[in-house]
Design a protein around this motif. Structure first.
Motif, PDB file in Angstrom:
ATOM      1  N   VAL A 139      14.698  82.800 -96.109  1.00 26.80           N
ATOM      2  CA  VAL A 139      14.885  82.055 -94.881  1.00 26.80           C
ATOM      3  C   VAL A 139      16.325  82.235 -94.412  1.00 26.80           C
ATOM      4  O   VAL A 139      17.248  82.327 -95.219  1.00 26.80           O
ATOM      5  CB  VAL A 139      14.560  80.550 -95.081  1.00 26.80           C
ATOM      6  CG1 VAL A 139      15.505  79.932 -96.107  1.00 26.80           C
ATOM      7  CG2 VAL A 139      14.632  79.795 -93.766  1.00 26.80           C
ATOM      8  N   GLY A 140      16.520  82.347 -93.081  1.00 29.46           N
ATOM      9  CA  GLY A 140      17.859  82.516 -92.552  1.00 29.46           C
ATOM     10  C   GLY A 140      17.989  81.963 -91.145  1.00 29.46           C
ATOM     11  O   GLY A 140      17.003  81.877 -90.399  1.00 29.46           O
ATOM     12  N   LEU A 141      19.218  81.549 -90.754  1.00 28.79           N
ATOM     13  CA  LEU A 141      19.476  80.999 -89.429  1.00 28.79           C
ATOM     14  C   LEU A 141      20.918  81.264 -89.048  1.00 28.79           C
ATOM     15  O   LEU A 141      21.823  81.157 -89.884  1.00 28.79           O
ATOM     16  CB  LEU A 141      19.194  79.482 -89.417  1.00 28.79           C
ATOM     17  CG  LEU A 141      19.423  78.760 -88.086  1.00 28.79           C
ATOM     18  CD1 LEU A 141      18.438  79.277 -87.051  1.00 28.79           C
ATOM     19  CD2 LEU A 141      19.288  77.255 -88.286  1.00 28.79           C
ATOM     20  N   SER A 142      21.129  81.648 -87.769  1.00 31.92           N
ATOM     21  CA  SER A 142      22.485  81.910 -87.314  1.00 31.92           C
ATOM     22  C   SER A 142      22.583  81.661 -85.816  1.00 31.92           C
ATOM     23  O   SER A 142      22.096  82.455 -85.015  1.00 31.92           O
ATOM     24  CB  SER A 142      22.890  83.360 -87.616  1.00 31.92           C
ATOM     25  OG  SER A 142      24.138  83.656 -87.019  1.00 31.92           O
ATOM     26  N   PRO A 143      23.241  80.548 -85.397  1.00 30.65           N
ATOM     27  CA  PRO A 143      23.488  80.350 -83.965  1.00 30.65           C
ATOM     28  C   PRO A 143      24.555  81.311 -83.452  1.00 30.65           C
ATOM     29  O   PRO A 143      24.557  81.670 -82.278  1.00 30.65           O
ATOM     30  CB  PRO A 143      23.955  78.899 -83.888  1.00 30.65           C
ATOM     31  CG  PRO A 143      24.504  78.608 -85.250  1.00 30.65           C
ATOM     32  CD  PRO A 143      23.696  79.424 -86.218  1.00 30.65           C
ATOM     33  N   GLY A 144      25.451  81.743 -84.314  1.00 31.49           N
ATOM     34  CA  GLY A 144      26.504  82.696 -83.985  1.00 31.49           C
ATOM     35  C   GLY A 144      26.989  83.367 -85.244  1.00 31.49           C
ATOM     36  O   GLY A 144      27.058  84.582 -85.351  1.00 31.49           O
ATOM     37  N   LEU A 145      27.345  82.515 -86.234  1.00 35.48           N
ATOM     38  CA  LEU A 145      27.687  82.964 -87.580  1.00 35.48           C
ATOM     39  C   LEU A 145      26.786  82.220 -88.552  1.00 35.48           C
ATOM     40  O   LEU A 145      26.616  81.011 -88.459  1.00 35.48           O
ATOM     41  CB  LEU A 145      29.161  82.676 -87.898  1.00 35.48           C
ATOM     42  CG  LEU A 145      30.203  83.467 -87.101  1.00 35.48           C
ATOM     43  CD1 LEU A 145      31.606  82.987 -87.458  1.00 35.48           C
ATOM     44  CD2 LEU A 145      30.079  84.961 -87.396  1.00 35.48           C
ATOM     45  N   GLY A 146      26.189  82.948 -89.466  1.00 32.97           N
ATOM     46  CA  GLY A 146      25.280  82.315 -90.420  1.00 32.97           C
ATOM     47  C   GLY A 146      24.821  83.315 -91.449  1.00 32.97           C
ATOM     48  O   GLY A 146      25.553  84.230 -91.815  1.00 32.97           O
ATOM     49  N   GLY A 147      23.604  83.145 -91.921  1.00 34.40           N
ATOM     50  CA  GLY A 147      23.113  84.064 -92.925  1.00 34.40           C
ATOM     51  C   GLY A 147      21.747  83.679 -93.422  1.00 34.40           C
ATOM     52  O   GLY A 147      21.051  82.852 -92.836  1.00 34.40           O
ATOM     53  N   ALA A 148      21.362  84.289 -94.538  1.00 35.13           N
ATOM     54  CA  ALA A 148      20.047  84.060 -95.118  1.00 35.13           C
ATOM     55  C   ALA A 148      20.147  84.127 -96.627  1.00 35.13           C
ATOM     56  O   ALA A 148      21.024  84.809 -97.178  1.00 35.13           O
ATOM     57  CB  ALA A 148      19.046  85.102 -94.604  1.00 35.13           C
ATOM     58  N   VAL A 149      19.267  83.420 -97.303  1.00 36.03           N
ATOM     59  CA  VAL A 149      19.176  83.461 -98.759  1.00 36.03           C
ATOM     60  C   VAL A 149      17.714  83.650 -99.132  1.00 36.03           C
ATOM     61  O   VAL A 149      16.799  83.281 -98.391  1.00 36.03           O
ATOM     62  CB  VAL A 149      19.719  82.163 -99.405  1.00 36.03           C
ATOM     63  CG1 VAL A 149      21.207  82.029 -99.195  1.00 36.03           C
ATOM     64  CG2 VAL A 149      18.987  80.938 -98.873  1.00 36.03           C
ATOM     65  N   GLY A 150      17.502  84.253-100.287  1.00 40.50           N
ATOM     66  CA  GLY A 150      16.136  84.497-100.719  1.00 40.50           C
ATOM     67  C   GLY A 150      16.041  84.593-102.228  1.00 40.50           C
ATOM     68  O   GLY A 150      17.044  84.654-102.936  1.00 40.50           O
TER      69      GLY A 150
END
Length: 444
Positions: free
Chosen positions: A397-408
């Motif tokens: 799952v991942g989310l970024s409005p501008g800066l962000g990321g994902a983990v799995g």
């Protein structure tokens, strides 16, 4: 894309001959343009009346242009020759498949849309003859013989179809190589290919896999590069094969892959890398006795990845790095005997990710982390079996409005490795028990 029976039986190969003539005409025209350019542009400006830095720069680019005209001629004529060879070879192999099917049908075998043969000769018997057949003492053996012979026809047809697909892949490799400029002449890399080979038998060969042995280590490697190139394909529906349809389009600037390994007894080091730049889009769907599957996706930009693995007996560790810049979107859903896949993503910007983990005796656990610069979101849940029989569970799952990321998370269960590990452990315990028994016996 691998060709199937339906593809081979319905393909119209006649346009290859027409396209080959068009490429030859274009190649001849490029030769005329080269001559006209050298005579009416390059030589006129080089008559000595123009001097200085601007003249030197112009002549440099003029020479490069003349080289490219010549290279364009060589490339076009090579492609024309390859298309002629492709038409001849693919037509021959397609006819071999059709002749085989016709031969089977003449011997009372019906071939369905997927290439499977079934004996239907008994269906032509009268009711009285069918009654006698069903009461024949050898009825069961006759049915077995009919099924075995039908399977023989099915296998023969599949082999002939595979020959067409292999020839098609050979044509694909040859055309990709003919249109890929890897020399520094003319305008440099990415221009026309002055060294294009027009012989399909030579240009279509698979890349040789290098194998070398130094001391106790054995090394193997393979690499491939292609581009630029564009193409589209669409197939379906093919109800017999359970395919509703699929379509694909791409415009590649370049693609490259490489892989290699080092092995020494129980220790093995392996790795591979790939890179791509361009744009591509695809969608597909199908329903078979193994499940239902649908997916769609699009990408534009560049991406690259590399991964490595080290194994020592039943213990292994792995690592992976990935990066991309561009925009992508996709969705997939499927369920069947090979697992369940569900996911969706949309992203624009740049991202980089790392993954790592370890496995012991066929059970592995790892994790993934990504950093995103750009808006996007993704979520996926995949539980699937690969071609080696190992099961993988990969939620992310991942989310970024501008800066962000994902983990799995990555969990792998390989029944084959588990069985091998258990067998090795049993052998070791047996040897240990034998040593203990020998030791006790020696005391007396």
């Amino acid at each position: 894309m691998t060709l199937n029976y339906h593809d081979v039986m319905t393909a119209d190969l006649s346009p290859l001959a027409d396209v080959s003539k068009a490429w030859k005409k274009m190649g001849d025209r490029f030769g005329e343009l080269k001559t006209d350019y050298e005579k009416h542009v390059q030589s006129v400006l080089g008559n000595g009346n123009w001097q200085g830095l601007a003249y030197g720069t112009q002549q440099q680019y003029a020479s490069a242009t003349a080289v490219e005209f010549g290279a364009a001629k060589a490339e076009a004529l090579a492609v024309a020759s390859l298309l002629t060879d492709a038409h001849t070879e693919l037509t021959r192999l397609q006819k071999a498949v059709k002749d085989l099917v016709q031969d089977a049908e003449e011997k009372d075998y019906k071939v369905d849309g997927s290439g499977k043969a079934t004996y239907v000769g008994y269906d032509k018997l009268s009711e009285q003859e069918k009654y006698a057949l069903h009461h024949d003492p050898d009825y069961s053996q006759l049915m077995v013989d009919a099924r075995e012979k039908a399977q023989g026809w099915t296998d023969g047809i599949a082999k002939a179809v595979k020959a067409v697909d292999e020839a098609d892949q050979s044509v694909k490799r040859a055309l990709a190589r003919a249109t890929s400029d890897v020399s520094g002449d003319g305008i440099g890399f990415g221009g026309f290919n002055a060294s294009a080979v027009g012989d399909l038998a030579k240009a279509g060969k698979p890349d040789p896999k290098g194998t070398a042995k130094t001391g106790g280590w054995v090394s193997e490697g393979d690499s491939e590069a292609s581009g630029p190139g564009v193409g589209t394909s669409a197939t379906g529906p093919n109800i017999g094969a359970g395919k509703l349809g699929e379509a694909e389009a791409h415009a590649d600037l370049g693609r490259a892959t490489a892989e290699g390994s080092l092995t020494n007894g129980p220790m093995k080091l392996a790795g591979d890398a790939e890179a791509y730049a361009g744009a591509k889009g695809s969608m597909a769907g199908g329903i078979t006795n193994e499940g239902i599957q649908g997916e769609a996706g699009a990408f534009v930009g560049g991406e690259a990845s590399s991964k490595g693995r080290a194994d020592l007996g039943p213990v292994g560790v792995y690592g992976r790095a990935e990066g991309m810049a561009g925009a992508k979107a996709g969705a997939n859903a499927g369920a069947g005997v090979e697992g369940v896949q569900l996911g969706g993503e949309a992203f624009a910007g740049a991202k980089g990710g790392l993954a790592g983990g370890a496995d012991v005796g066929g059970i592995g656990v790892g994790g993934t982390v990504e950093g995103w610069a750009g808006p996007g979101a993704e979520a996926s849940l995949n539980f699937s079996k690969d071609t080696d029989g190992a099961w993988h569970w990969k939620p992310e799952v991942g989310l970024s409005p501008g800066l962000g990321g994902a983990v799995g998370l990555e969990v792998t269960v390989d029944p084959g490795k588990i069985a091998d590990t258990a067998s090795s452990a049993a052998d070791a315990l047996g040897d240990a028990a034998g040593w203990v028994g020998d030791g006790v016996s020696s005391l007396f």
